[in-house]
Design an enzyme around this catalytic site. Structure first.
Site, PDB file in Angstrom:
ATOM      1  N   LEU A  17       0.752  -1.199   0.051  1.00 33.67           N
ATOM      2  CA  LEU A  17       0.013  -0.038   0.150  1.00 33.67           C
ATOM      3  C   LEU A  17       0.742   1.373  -0.035  1.00 33.67           C
ATOM      4  O   LEU A  17       0.408   2.261  -0.203  1.00 33.67           O
ATOM      5  CB  LEU A  17      -0.856  -0.081   1.094  1.00 33.67           C
ATOM      6  CG  LEU A  17      -1.925  -1.021   1.376  1.00 33.67           C
ATOM      7  CD1 LEU A  17      -2.864  -0.703   2.497  1.00 33.67           C
ATOM      8  CD2 LEU A  17      -2.893  -0.625   0.021  1.00 33.67           C
ATOM      9  N   GLY A  20       5.971   2.856   2.955  1.00 34.25           N
ATOM     10  CA  GLY A  20       7.224   3.660   3.082  1.00 34.25           C
ATOM     11  C   GLY A  20       6.973   4.836   2.621  1.00 34.25           C
ATOM     12  O   GLY A  20       7.871   5.883   3.085  1.00 34.25           O
ATOM     13  N   ASP A 150      -0.598 -10.905  10.056  1.00 35.03           N
ATOM     14  CA  ASP A 150       0.555 -11.828   9.593  1.00 35.03           C
ATOM     15  C   ASP A 150       1.126 -12.551  11.013  1.00 35.03           C
ATOM     16  O   ASP A 150       1.475 -12.096  11.658  1.00 35.03           O
ATOM     17  CB  ASP A 150       1.592 -11.080   8.680  1.00 35.03           C
ATOM     18  CG  ASP A 150       1.118 -10.735   7.397  1.00 35.03           C
ATOM     19  OD1 ASP A 150      -0.038 -10.735   7.117  1.00 35.03           O
ATOM     20  OD2 ASP A 150       1.796  -9.628   6.743  1.00 35.03           O
ATOM     21  N   ILE A 151       1.309 -13.864  10.777  1.00 28.73           N
ATOM     22  CA  ILE A 151       2.077 -14.603  11.817  1.00 28.73           C
ATOM     23  C   ILE A 151       3.528 -13.914  12.067  1.00 28.73           C
ATOM     24  O   ILE A 151       3.734 -13.627  13.085  1.00 28.73           O
ATOM     25  CB  ILE A 151       2.119 -16.137  11.460  1.00 28.73           C
ATOM     26  CG1 ILE A 151       0.785 -16.769  11.281  1.00 28.73           C
ATOM     27  CG2 ILE A 151       3.041 -16.874  12.528  1.00 28.73           C
ATOM     28  CD1 ILE A 151       0.714 -17.873  10.984  1.00 28.73           C
ATOM     29  N   LYS A 190     -15.574   0.631  -0.144  1.00 32.31           N
ATOM     30  CA  LYS A 190     -15.876  -0.402   0.982  1.00 32.31           C
ATOM     31  C   LYS A 190     -15.009  -0.230   2.181  1.00 32.31           C
ATOM     32  O   LYS A 190     -13.971  -0.355   1.727  1.00 32.31           O
ATOM     33  CB  LYS A 190     -15.863  -1.834   0.393  1.00 32.31           C
ATOM     34  CG  LYS A 190     -16.878  -2.043  -0.919  1.00 32.31           C
ATOM     35  CD  LYS A 190     -18.292  -1.718  -0.104  1.00 32.31           C
ATOM     36  CE  LYS A 190     -19.469  -2.639  -0.785  1.00 32.31           C
ATOM     37  NZ  LYS A 190     -20.809  -1.988   0.016  1.00 32.31           N
ATOM     38  N   GLN A 195     -12.516  -2.071   8.697  1.00 35.23           N
ATOM     39  CA  GLN A 195     -12.857  -2.181   9.898  1.00 35.23           C
ATOM     40  C   GLN A 195     -12.356  -3.375  10.466  1.00 35.23           C
ATOM     41  O   GLN A 195     -11.894  -3.540  11.680  1.00 35.23           O
ATOM     42  CB  GLN A 195     -14.470  -2.292   9.755  1.00 35.23           C
ATOM     43  CG  GLN A 195     -15.194  -1.008   9.318  1.00 35.23           C
ATOM     44  CD  GLN A 195     -16.791  -1.359   9.469  1.00 35.23           C
ATOM     45  OE1 GLN A 195     -17.201  -2.065  10.258  1.00 35.23           O
ATOM     46  NE2 GLN A 195     -17.386  -0.835   8.362  1.00 35.23           N
ATOM     47  N   CYS A 384      28.288  -1.165 -11.576  1.00 31.05           N
ATOM     48  CA  CYS A 384      28.594  -2.168 -10.985  1.00 31.05           C
ATOM     49  C   CYS A 384      28.909  -3.660 -12.130  1.00 31.05           C
ATOM     50  O   CYS A 384      29.817  -3.672 -12.663  1.00 31.05           O
ATOM     51  CB  CYS A 384      27.855  -2.712  -9.792  1.00 31.05           C
ATOM     52  SG  CYS A 384      28.726  -3.549  -8.518  1.00 31.05           S
ATOM     53  N   HIS A 510      27.651   2.104  -6.841  1.00 33.55           N
ATOM     54  CA  HIS A 510      26.379   2.460  -6.995  1.00 33.55           C
ATOM     55  C   HIS A 510      26.170   3.884  -6.925  1.00 33.55           C
ATOM     56  O   HIS A 510      25.620   4.123  -5.829  1.00 33.55           O
ATOM     57  CB  HIS A 510      25.298   1.695  -6.216  1.00 33.55           C
ATOM     58  CG  HIS A 510      25.422   0.070  -6.541  1.00 33.55           C
ATOM     59  ND1 HIS A 510      24.748  -0.685  -7.445  1.00 33.55           N
ATOM     60  CD2 HIS A 510      26.533  -0.754  -6.217  1.00 33.55           C
ATOM     61  CE1 HIS A 510      24.796  -1.894  -7.439  1.00 33.55           C
ATOM     62  NE2 HIS A 510      25.850  -2.217  -6.739  1.00 33.55           N
ATOM     63  N   GLU A 512      23.327   5.366  -7.946  1.00 33.75           N
ATOM     64  CA  GLU A 512      21.852   5.558  -7.741  1.00 33.75           C
ATOM     65  C   GLU A 512      21.600   5.760  -6.189  1.00 33.75           C
ATOM     66  O   GLU A 512      20.456   6.376  -6.102  1.00 33.75           O
ATOM     67  CB  GLU A 512      21.084   4.437  -8.549  1.00 33.75           C
ATOM     68  CG  GLU A 512      21.376   3.023  -7.914  1.00 33.75           C
ATOM     69  CD  GLU A 512      22.360   2.204  -8.127  1.00 33.75           C
ATOM     70  OE1 GLU A 512      23.393   2.940  -8.624  1.00 33.75           O
ATOM     71  OE2 GLU A 512      22.404   0.787  -7.905  1.00 33.75           O
TER      72      GLU A 512
HETATM   73  N1  GLN Z   1      28.424  -9.577  -9.510  1.00 26.81           N
HETATM   74  C1  GLN Z   1      29.239  -8.714  -9.271  1.00 26.81           C
HETATM   75  C2  GLN Z   1      30.345  -8.710  -8.225  1.00 26.81           C
HETATM   76  O1  GLN Z   1      30.071  -9.400  -7.172  1.00 26.81           O
HETATM   77  C3  GLN Z   1      28.531  -7.312  -9.485  1.00 26.81           C
HETATM   78  C4  GLN Z   1      27.650  -6.801  -8.373  1.00 26.81           C
HETATM   79  C5  GLN Z   1      26.644  -5.796  -8.608  1.00 26.81           C
HETATM   80  O2  GLN Z   1      26.184  -5.392  -9.669  1.00 26.81           O
HETATM   81  N2  GLN Z   1      26.191  -5.247  -7.464  1.00 26.81           N
HETATM   82  O3  GLN Z   1      31.387  -8.110  -8.131  1.00 26.81           O
END
Ligand code: GLN
Length: 536
Positions: A17, A20, A150-151, A190, A195, A384, A510, A512
């Protein structure tokens, strides 16, 4: 503020839903009023962390500065609040039991029977309060994964019930997020599942203070009244959460619905301040000021589950807003490329992103796609595993080492251009044993990376075992692929770039994970800039 206020968010009726996003939106509103906020996720699964789960099971594994492998909701927390999270922000059942059982073996409970109540619940409570101690916070928001009933989540719910009595009334707040299904045939929203869900929570000893209702239709006054009546709530504590066109709109919707005001009122705090959401609104209006649409391909083996690449998708949105362009993100699974005319498949793109990942599936197709991007001046960002494939492609087709590979995929290769370093070679345990978390990286002045960042010393987050094999670095550099980012202490290659290409960059880290709406990641911004130039 004298004491920390603890807010708990549970979910009911169904999962997914967007607890987060609601948690992050509330955090955002409180932060915009000048409060210091952190958010935590309690995950009911038995894995100690999300690192050992396939993205098909659980979506992306988000990595924190201190190297925790966590639930993707932590990414939302970081992006909405512009904060960094840590190990303490993600607690799983596995982690709780691991601690309790380790303590039991040490003899900490000698003579006692170790039980869910009080030992497990005490450890859960300790983890919740421990987060409060990691900073100078006014609010700790705790999101409980799964749905009430949930259990798996029972011990978490029980811990919250106990916390209700550990804290002063004005320091505790329980928010329940549910779904109001709309029945098209009856043309009605609904309330019954909600409820029931609230009743289940009450049966566990928790009365929600605020009810947030996910809905595709606006809540009428009578629906609100009905919910308030049956769920023991004030009318003002029933909050509508209509489906939004983007997650970044949710804080504004919650503000319109006065969620923050309701929270502050119930926690006996003043409501006079006005949240400063100007930069957030700016970002949102920026996302609408589109000059052009860029078609970006993302090649990865988990493309059937877009959540597997959550942070990458969000980073593209942030950078897109900055570059005033809309992103038409095309998920390309390796299977789709297999046996196809790669040129035909990739020609419509203005940029190509090769995703992170593990294992051999799709590697050859990724390499073929990279070859196309390299030979056709298509801007490419390899992250990566994507960077590692970029290296392998260059070794095979430029250096002429036809059998070059990563030892992850071909252990016996003659040209192990990507391989394990000595520190990883004897690692047997899979969980938490990769190269994880923030690491420094020194950039070459004048490189595309340094130009993008506008500096030469950066820090980025890692999650991998394999590395560029420095034995071959000279060969690569002589042939035109340079290492423009290096780990200052170990000399490990963190970024590779092509000299004679408009924009081809591979990062071992990474990027991102550090992109936020208010601070789009420089590499994504620069990647899209190159894609725009190609479009022009
Ligand atoms: N599998 C690759 C490694 O372990 C790349 C890992 C990834 O892309 N996060 O180095």
């Amino acid at each position: 503020m004298a004491t920390i206020k603890y807010i708990f968010i549970t979910g009911g009726v169904t999962s997914s839903l967007g607890k987060g996003i609601i948690a992050a939106s509330l955090g955002k509103l409180l932060q915009a009023r000048g409060y210091r906020v952190t958010i935590q996720k309690l995950d009911p699964y038995i894995n100690v962390d999300a690192g050992t789960m396939n993205p098909y099971e659980h979506g992306e594994c988000f990595v924190t500065e201190d190297g925790a492998e966590t639930d993707l909701d932590l990414g939302h927390y970081e992006r909405f609040l512009n904060i960094t999270t840590s190990q303490a922000n993600n607690v799983t059942t596995g982690k709780i039991y691991h601690t309790v059982i380790t303590n039991e073996r040490k003899g900490d409970y000698l003579g006692k029977t170790v039980q869910v109540v009080p030992h497990i619940t005490d450890e859960i409570k300790r983890s919740i309060f421990a987060l409060g101690k990691t900073g100078n916070y006014d609010f700790v928001i705790t999101e409980i994964g799964g749905s009430v009933g949930d259990i798996e989540s029972l011990p978490f719910i029980e811990a919250i019930r106990q916390i209700r009595w550990d804290l002063a009334t004005a320091d505790f707040l329980s928010i329940h997020l549910t779904l109001l299904p709309y029945l098209r045939t009856a043309q009605e929203l609904k309330t019954k599942p909600t409820q029931h869900s609230v009743k289940q929570l009450q049966a566990a000893g928790i009365q929600p203070n605020i009810l947030i209702c996910r809905t595709e239709k606006p809540l009428s006054a009578s629906i609100r009244e009905k919910l308030a009546l049956f769920c023991n709530l004030n009318l003002t504590a029933v909050i509508e959460a209509m489906d939004a066109s983007t997650i970044y709109e949710v804080p504004l919707r919650m503000y319109q619905e006065k969620l923050d005001e309701q929270v502050l009122t119930q926690l006996a705090l003043p409501t006079t301040s006005v949240p400063d959401l100007s930069s957030w609104r700016n970002f949102l209006s920026q996302t609408q000021k589109t000059q052009q649409t860029l078609r970006i391909g993302l090649v990865g083996k988990y493309t059937a589950v877009p959540d597997a690449y959550k942070s990458i998708c969000e980073a593209l949105i942030h950078a897109g807003a900055y570059q005033a362009c809309q992103i038409d993100l095309q998920f390309v699974s390796p299977e789709v490329l297999h046996g196809r005319d790669i040129a035909k498949s990739l020609a419509p793109l203005q940029g190509l992103l090769i995703a992170p990942g593990f294992g051999s599936r799709g590697i050859e197709e990724k390499i073929a796609a990279i070859r196309y991007a390299r030979e056709n001046q298509l801007p490419l960002l390899g992250i990566c595993l994507g960077m590692q494939c970029t290296v392998v492609e260059f070794a095979r087709h430029v250096l002429g080492w036809k059998k070059a590979a990563s030892t992850e995929h071909t252990p016996q290769t003659r040209y192990p251009v990507i391989s394990l370093t000595a520190t990883q070679e004897n690692v047997i345990q899979k969980g938490g044993s990769m190269r994880l978390g923030a690491q420094d990286c020194q950039l070459t002045p004048g490189s595309k990376a340094a130009e993008s960042y506008g500096t030469t010393m950066i820090s980025e987050r890692h999650r991998h075992r394999y590395e560029f094999n420095n034995k071959y670095l000279q060969d690569f550099e002589n042939a035109g692929m340079t290492a423009t980012g290096i780990h200052p202490e170990t000399g490990l290659v963190e970024i590779v770039e092509l000299l004679d290409h408009p924009w081809l960059v591979g990062t071992q880290f990474h990027p991102e994970f550090k992109s936020t709406p208010l601070h789009p990641h420089p590499l994504f911004v620069s990647f899209l800039k190159a894609a725009k130039q190609r479009n022009d």
